[in-house]
Motif scaffolding. Structure first.
Motif, PDB file in Angstrom:
ATOM      1  N   LEU A  35      20.267  -5.532  -3.076  1.00 12.58           N
ATOM      2  CA  LEU A  35      18.859  -5.178  -2.905  1.00 12.58           C
ATOM      3  C   LEU A  35      18.303  -4.900  -4.295  1.00 12.58           C
ATOM      4  N   VAL A  36      17.274  -5.639  -4.701  1.00 14.61           N
ATOM      5  CA  VAL A  36      16.730  -5.510  -6.059  1.00 14.61           C
ATOM      6  C   VAL A  36      15.250  -5.150  -5.987  1.00 14.61           C
ATOM      7  N   THR A  37      14.736  -4.600  -7.073  1.00 15.25           N
ATOM      8  CA  THR A  37      13.313  -4.274  -7.139  1.00 15.25           C
ATOM      9  C   THR A  37      12.516  -5.553  -7.365  1.00 15.25           C
ATOM     10  N   ALA A  38      11.389  -5.637  -6.671  1.00 17.67           N
ATOM     11  CA  ALA A  38      10.524  -6.811  -6.790  1.00 17.67           C
ATOM     12  C   ALA A  38       9.245  -6.491  -7.565  1.00 17.67           C
ATOM     13  N   GLU A  39       8.912  -5.195  -7.677  1.00 14.47           N
ATOM     14  CA  GLU A  39       7.738  -4.766  -8.428  1.00 14.47           C
ATOM     15  C   GLU A  39       8.066  -3.458  -9.135  1.00 14.47           C
ATOM     16  N   ARG A  40       7.236  -3.140 -10.155  1.00 17.80           N
ATOM     17  CA  ARG A  40       7.392  -1.863 -10.826  1.00 17.80           C
ATOM     18  C   ARG A  40       7.072  -0.745  -9.837  1.00 17.80           C
ATOM     19  N   ILE A  41       7.884   0.295  -9.835  1.00 21.88           N
ATOM     20  CA  ILE A  41       7.712   1.418  -8.908  1.00 21.88           C
ATOM     21  C   ILE A  41       7.271   2.646  -9.698  1.00 21.88           C
ATOM     22  N   ASP A  42       6.089   3.163  -9.353  1.00 21.59           N
ATOM     23  CA  ASP A  42       5.563   4.364  -9.987  1.00 21.59           C
ATOM     24  C   ASP A  42       5.610   5.495  -8.961  1.00 21.59           C
ATOM     25  N   ARG A  43       6.535   6.424  -9.157  1.00 21.96           N
ATOM     26  CA  ARG A  43       6.729   7.500  -8.175  1.00 21.96           C
ATOM     27  C   ARG A  43       5.463   8.320  -7.982  1.00 21.96           C
ATOM     28  N   GLU A  44       4.744   8.626  -9.079  1.00 19.46           N
ATOM     29  CA  GLU A  44       3.564   9.468  -8.977  1.00 19.46           C
ATOM     30  C   GLU A  44       2.439   8.760  -8.210  1.00 19.46           C
ATOM     31  N   GLN A  45       2.333   7.459  -8.364  1.00 18.66           N
ATOM     32  CA  GLN A  45       1.313   6.715  -7.636  1.00 18.66           C
ATOM     33  C   GLN A  45       1.627   6.652  -6.144  1.00 18.66           C
ATOM     34  N   LEU A  46       2.897   6.545  -5.821  1.00 12.92           N
ATOM     35  CA  LEU A  46       3.301   6.406  -4.423  1.00 12.92           C
ATOM     36  C   LEU A  46       3.328   7.745  -3.686  1.00 12.92           C
ATOM     37  N   CYS A  47       3.829   8.782  -4.339  1.00 16.06           N
ATOM     38  CA  CYS A  47       4.098  10.043  -3.631  1.00 16.06           C
ATOM     39  C   CYS A  47       3.385  11.247  -4.221  1.00 16.06           C
ATOM     40  N   GLU A  48       2.607  11.070  -5.278  1.00 14.18           N
ATOM     41  CA  GLU A  48       1.903  12.158  -5.944  1.00 14.18           C
ATOM     42  C   GLU A  48       2.865  13.308  -6.219  1.00 14.18           C
ATOM     43  N   SER A  49       2.595  14.511  -5.665  1.00 15.92           N
ATOM     44  CA  SER A  49       3.410  15.684  -6.003  1.00 15.92           C
ATOM     45  C   SER A  49       4.436  16.027  -4.936  1.00 15.92           C
ATOM     46  N   LEU A 235      -8.422  21.114 -11.623  1.00 14.73           N
ATOM     47  CA  LEU A 235      -8.697  19.683 -11.537  1.00 14.73           C
ATOM     48  C   LEU A 235      -7.410  18.921 -11.230  1.00 14.73           C
ATOM     49  N   THR A 236      -7.376  18.276 -10.063  1.00 10.75           N
ATOM     50  CA  THR A 236      -6.250  17.418  -9.700  1.00 10.75           C
ATOM     51  C   THR A 236      -6.786  16.019  -9.421  1.00 10.75           C
ATOM     52  N   ASN A 237      -5.867  15.082  -9.243  1.00  9.70           N
ATOM     53  CA  ASN A 237      -6.286  13.706  -8.963  1.00  9.70           C
ATOM     54  C   ASN A 237      -7.118  13.635  -7.687  1.00  9.70           C
ATOM     55  N   ALA A 238      -6.717  14.384  -6.654  1.00  6.02           N
ATOM     56  CA  ALA A 238      -7.447  14.352  -5.388  1.00  6.02           C
ATOM     57  C   ALA A 238      -8.857  14.907  -5.548  1.00  6.02           C
ATOM     58  N   VAL A 239      -9.018  15.972  -6.342  1.00  2.00           N
ATOM     59  CA  VAL A 239     -10.333  16.582  -6.531  1.00  2.00           C
ATOM     60  C   VAL A 239     -11.268  15.624  -7.262  1.00  2.00           C
ATOM     61  N   THR A 240     -10.823  15.081  -8.402  1.00  2.00           N
ATOM     62  CA  THR A 240     -11.686  14.221  -9.208  1.00  2.00           C
ATOM     63  C   THR A 240     -11.959  12.889  -8.529  1.00  2.00           C
ATOM     64  N   LYS A 241     -11.068  12.442  -7.650  1.00  2.00           N
ATOM     65  CA  LYS A 241     -11.231  11.143  -6.991  1.00  2.00           C
ATOM     66  C   LYS A 241     -12.234  11.231  -5.839  1.00  2.00           C
ATOM     67  N   PHE A 242     -12.227  12.342  -5.089  1.00  2.00           N
ATOM     68  CA  PHE A 242     -13.001  12.405  -3.853  1.00  2.00           C
ATOM     69  C   PHE A 242     -14.243  13.289  -3.924  1.00  2.00           C
ATOM     70  N   PHE A 243     -14.290  14.258  -4.859  1.00  2.00           N
ATOM     71  CA  PHE A 243     -15.367  15.236  -4.779  1.00  2.00           C
ATOM     72  C   PHE A 243     -16.083  15.429  -6.116  1.00  2.00           C
ATOM     73  N   LEU A 244     -17.396  15.644  -6.028  1.00  3.76           N
ATOM     74  CA  LEU A 244     -18.235  15.959  -7.184  1.00  3.76           C
ATOM     75  C   LEU A 244     -18.922  17.286  -6.914  1.00  3.76           C
ATOM     76  N   SER A 265      -6.802  17.325   5.080  1.00  4.57           N
ATOM     77  CA  SER A 265      -7.426  18.554   4.593  1.00  4.57           C
ATOM     78  C   SER A 265      -7.312  18.633   3.072  1.00  4.57           C
ATOM     79  N   TYR A 266      -8.250  19.355   2.469  1.00  6.17           N
ATOM     80  CA  TYR A 266      -8.267  19.570   1.026  1.00  6.17           C
ATOM     81  C   TYR A 266      -8.604  21.028   0.763  1.00  6.17           C
ATOM     82  N   GLU A 267      -7.912  21.628  -0.193  1.00  4.35           N
ATOM     83  CA  GLU A 267      -8.174  22.999  -0.607  1.00  4.35           C
ATOM     84  C   GLU A 267      -8.657  22.968  -2.053  1.00  4.35           C
ATOM     85  N   LEU A 268      -9.874  23.432  -2.287  1.00  5.48           N
ATOM     86  CA  LEU A 268     -10.463  23.429  -3.620  1.00  5.48           C
ATOM     87  C   LEU A 268     -10.705  24.866  -4.075  1.00  5.48           C
TER      88      LEU A 268
END
Length: 287
Positions: A35-49, A235-244, A265-268
């Motif tokens: 079983l081999v990787t077919a694409e670059r895997i970015d853990r933070e992009q896939l699973c955040e924190s 400031l987190t990725n979720a805050v800056t991406k969804f809310f102003l 849900s989101y906690e700000l």
């Protein structure tokens, strides 16, 4: 071998690897059975924190009409540097402020997990200030500037400080933010939010640019000492991406379509600061 399949039979029976979703992160190496990787895997992009990141795929053997489930855990490497939401921060502090007074500092965010995530803050500058780091109930570290020695505007109108955030990787990665303190005259009252916690429920199809809610803080002082400006405390990725957050009105608006199945849900945390540097904080819960 792990699935008790004969390598020679895989090619004849038509074997392939299929992942959920559009991205196909894995493939079957026909000649070796690996079983081999077919694409670059970015853990933070896939699973955040998330503490554990697992990708699931299936090995389908078409000749046998069988599917074998495969789980791949993606472990973290220290490939992210702590980053401050504000690389430069200006504070205005009255020369009559008593020693021991605390002021919130910019927070740093490192999407890595475990020891590779943010571990410590350090402050360099002069003898008038020290650093205190508070641990929140959510496990986050909140840096605060502490006035250690009384200010004298006639002696120094400005103080230049450097705040460092370091992770625990080997070698450690470090991010910095510059803090400039302007010494001003007295400010008697701090802003006060109308409530400590704001709660709102919205449908996932609420249109982009909609105002979800408004936070309100009042300050009885006159002039700039009574003018309230609003900002996000953390400031987190979720805050800056969804809310102003409108700095003048306290309105929180939607920047991107919500998806209940992705997150429900989101906690700000918001901050109201007046022109003299005093502040109040409140929490916002969006369901």
């Amino acid at each position: 071998k792990d699935l008790a399949l004969e390598l020679a039979a895989l090619g004849a029976r038509g074997a392939r690897v299929v992942s959920q979703g559009r991205a196909q992160y894995f493939a079957l190496h026909a000649s070796s059975g690996h079983l081999v990787t077919a694409e670059r895997i970015d853990r933070e992009q896939l699973c955040e924190s998330e503490s554990e990141c697992v990708l699931r795929c299936e090995l389908i053997v078409e000749g046998e009409m069988k599917a074998y489930a495969v789980e791949v855990e993606i472990t973290d490497i220290n490939d992210n540097t702590p980053v401050f939401g504000e690389s430069q921060k200006e504070l205005s502090i009255s020369e009559t402020t008593v020693t021991g007074t605390r002021f919130p500092l910019p927070m740093s965010h490192d999407p890595d997990v475990g020891v590779n995530s943010l571990q410590s803050y350090a402050l360099s500058g002069d003898e008038h200030f020290s650093l205190s780091v508070q641990a929140g109930a959510d496990g986050e570290k909140y840096p605060e500037l502490v006035l250690a020695k009384a200010l004298d505007r006639e002696e120094a109108a400005f103080h230049e400080l450097l705040l460092r955030a370091s992770d625990g990787g080997e070698p450690a990665r470090t991010g910095t933010a510059r803090i400039r303190v302007a010494v001003l005259d007295a400010n008697d009252n701090a802003p006060a939010f109308s409530q400590a916690v704001y709660t709102v429920r919205v449908p996932e199809d609420v249109p982009v640019s909609s105002t979800l809610l408004s936070v309100t803080a009042t300050d009885p002082d006159d002039g700039t000492n009574g003018e309230v400006m609003y900002s996000f405390r953390k400031l987190t990725n979720a805050v800056t991406k969804f809310f102003l957050l409108e700095s003048n009105t306290g309105e929180i608006k939607l920047l991107k379509n919500l998806d209940f199945e992705e997150r429900n849900s989101y906690e700000l945390e918001v901050q109201a600061r007046d022109g003299g540097g005093l502040f109040d904080t409140a929490k916002v819960s969006i369901s």
